[in-house]
Scaffold this motif. Structure first.
Motif, PDB file in Angstrom:
ATOM      1  N   THR A  96       0.789  -1.221   0.000  1.00 34.99           N
ATOM      2  CA  THR A  96       0.000   0.000   0.000  1.00 34.99           C
ATOM      3  C   THR A  96       0.826   1.278   0.000  1.00 34.99           C
ATOM      4  O   THR A  96       0.274   2.364  -0.159  1.00 34.99           O
ATOM      5  CB  THR A  96      -0.940   0.028   1.221  1.00 34.99           C
ATOM      6  N   ARG A  99       0.429   3.487  -3.079  1.00 35.20           N
ATOM      7  CA  ARG A  99      -0.581   2.923  -3.963  1.00 35.20           C
ATOM      8  C   ARG A  99      -1.588   4.011  -4.304  1.00 35.20           C
ATOM      9  O   ARG A  99      -2.144   4.644  -3.425  1.00 35.20           O
ATOM     10  CB  ARG A  99      -1.284   1.756  -3.278  1.00 35.20           C
ATOM     11  N   ALA A 102      -6.216   1.008  -5.690  1.00 25.42           N
ATOM     12  CA  ALA A 102      -6.412  -0.328  -5.144  1.00 25.42           C
ATOM     13  C   ALA A 102      -6.974  -1.247  -6.222  1.00 25.42           C
ATOM     14  O   ALA A 102      -7.629  -0.800  -7.169  1.00 25.42           O
ATOM     15  CB  ALA A 102      -7.369  -0.269  -3.954  1.00 25.42           C
TER      16      ALA A 102
END
Length: 407
Positions: A96, A99, A102
C-alpha cells in the motif's frame, strides 16, 4: 519531466490528475518488472505452464524488481486472465505504500478479465528526487519513507516500510473451474501488463511484461485418512510419543469437542494424515496452517511440515483454557482443506471440559498403579516427562482449584 498515466488505461477515477503532478529526474535508465511467483519471494514462473487441478485453489504473487539501484518510477498494472478458467479471483496483501489505485476486477468478456491496480513514485529523496522502491529514504526521518502525494494516495504509516528489491506487490487467489478436468483443456495465459502505464526517468526506460500459462488437470483425490485422520501428538520423554485422536466431525462449540489435557511444552503438535502421500511445497511445508478462535481471530502461530502422508502442524503461543480451530488450506497445492476443533485444557484428563477433583483422583490412581507409560495411562502424564508422579497430581490439583466452570 512530468510523468502521466492515462486515466482511461488504468480505469481509475482521478488517476491522470494525480499522476500529472509527479515530477521525475532524468538521470536514470532502467527497466522494471513484476514477476509471477508461487510463493512470496519465490522463483519466477514467467514462461511456465502450471497444472491446476479442477476445483482447486490456486495462489500466486506479483513480485516487483528493476535492473538498477537508482530506479525512479510509477506503475499502472493489469493482471489479465480468463475468468471462465480462473474463477472467484481476489487480490490481497497489496503493497500500500504509494498505492494510488487499489485492485479492481474488471470483467470484459466471457473469456477476458483483468485486475487493475497502480502505484505512484515512492519516497521523496535528497534534492527532491524520487525512487521506487530500492533505496532507503535519505531525507529526515528516513525510517518512514514519504510518498510524493499529489492527493489521492493510500500510504503506509508503519515505520520501516521502505521496499527492497523483490518487493511483494500483491497476492492473487482464484479457483480453477470445476469443469477443467482434462490436461490440455482450459489452458490459458495469465499476463502482467502495464499497457504503457509506467513512468521512468528516460524515454527508453520501460516495463517488461511477464506471463505464465495455467492448464486444467484432474480434480484432486487427496483426502483425510478414514482412520484417526487428525491427532494431537506429544513426546513424553524417553517413553516416546502418544496421540490423542481429535474428532473432525464436531463443531468448535460442541460439548463433545476433543480435549488436549497435556501442557503445551515446546508447542502443541497436531498431525493431519491423508489417504496418500502429500506433495511438499516451498520450504517443505504443504498448505497454509492456521489456529483461530471461533470468531476467526488468530490465536497463536501455526507452522506446517510434510511427513509422508501426514502434515505436522506445530502450534506455539497458544494459551490454556480455550477452544480453537486448527486448519490447513490448499494442501499440496491442490485445493484440499481440513479443519479440526480442539479444546486445550491442562489437567482435564477425563475430557469433561472442566478440571475437578475427579481429574485429581484419576491421576492419583494412575500414580499408584504406575510402572511404565503406555496407551492406557499416558494422559495422566500431564507434564509429559514420561512418568506419572505426584508432580502431575499437584499440577492437576492446582488447575482444579482455579477452575471457573466448563470450557
Amino acid at each position: 519531466m512530468i510523468a502521466k498515466l492515462s486515466q482511461q488505461r488504468l480505469g481509475v477515477c482521478g488517476l491522470a490528475t494525480a499522476l500529472g503532478l509527479l515530477a521525475i529526474s532524468a538521470s536514470v535508465h532502467a527497466t522494471q518488472f513484476v514477476n509471477p511467483t508461487l510463493t512470496a519471494g519465490g522463483a519466477s514462473i514467467n514462461g511456465t505452464t502450471q497444472a491446476v487441478p479442477a476445483g482447486s485453489t490456486f495462489t500466486f504473487y506479483g513480485m516487483y524488481t528493476d535492473d538498477t539501484a537508482g530506479a525512479e518510477s510509477g506503475l499502472g498494472l493489469k493482471v489479465k486472465y480468463n475468468p471462465a478458467h480462473l474463477t472467484n479471483l481476489t487480490i490481497s496483501e497489496e503493497y500500500t505504500k504509494c498505492r494510488i489505485a487499489a485492485a479492481q476486477i474488471q470483467p470484459l468478456t466471457a473469456s477476458t478479465a483483468q485486475a487493475v491496480m497502480g502505484w505512484i513514485d515512492t519516497s521523496v529523496r535528497t534534492a527532491g528526487a524520487v525512487g521506487w522502491p530500492d533505496l532507503p529514504d535519505t531525507t529526515a526521518g528516513g525510517a518512514n519513507p514519504t510518498c510524493l502525494n499529489p492527493g489521492a494516495i493510500n500510504t503506509d504509516t508503519a515505520a520501516g516500510t521502505a521496499a527492497a528489491p523483490g518487493q511483494k506487490l500483491f497476492k492473487v487467489t482464484a479457483t480453477m473451474a470445476p469443469s477443467c478436468t482434462t490436461a490440455g483443456v482450459c489452458t490459458s495465459t495469465v499476463l502482467f501488463d502495464s499497457e504503457g502505464n509506467f513512468s521512468y526517468a528516460t524515454a527508453s526506460s520501460g516495463f517488461t511484461n511477464k506471463s505464465f500459462n495455467i492448464a486444467g488437470a484432474a480434480a484432486p483425490t487427496l483426502a483425510l485418512a478414514s482412520s484417526n485422520p487428525v491427532v494431537s501428538r506429544k513426546t513424553h520423554g524417553a517413553a516416546g510419543s502418544f496421540d490423542i485422536p481429535l474428532d473432525t466431525t464436531q463443531a468448535i462449540g460442541s460439548a463433545a469437542i476433543s480435549i488436549e489435557p497435556r501442557q503445551i511444552g515446546a508447542g502443541h503438535v497436531i498431525v493431519f494424515t491423508f489417504n496418500s502421500s502429500v506433495a511438499a511445497t516451498g520450504n517443505g511445508s504443504s498448505g497454509t496452517a492456521a489456529v483461530q478462535t471461533s470468531g476467526g481471530a488468530s490465536a497463536g502461530t501455526a507452522s506446517a511440515v510434510v511427513s509422508g502422508s501426514s502434515v505436522v502442524v506445530t502450534l506455539t503461543g497458544v494459551t490454556d483454557n480455550q477452544r480453537l480451530n486448527v486448519s490447513l488450506t490448499n494442501v499440496a497445492g491442490v485445493g484440499v482443506n481440513a479443519v479440526v476443533p480442539v479444546a486445550f485444557l491442562l489437567g482435564d484428563v477425563n475430557a469433561s471440559r472442566q478440571v475437578t477433583v475427579t481429574d485429581v483422583n484419576a491421576v492419583k490412581s494412575a500414580v499408584a498403579a504406575f510402572s511404565t507409560l503406555n496407551a492406557s495411562n499416558f494422559k495422566f502424564d500431564v507434564n509429559t516427562d514420561g512418568n506419572v508422579t505426584v508432580t502431575d497430581v499437584n499440577s492437576v490439583k492446582s488447575r482444579a482449584a482455579s477452575s471457573s466452570g466448563p470450557l
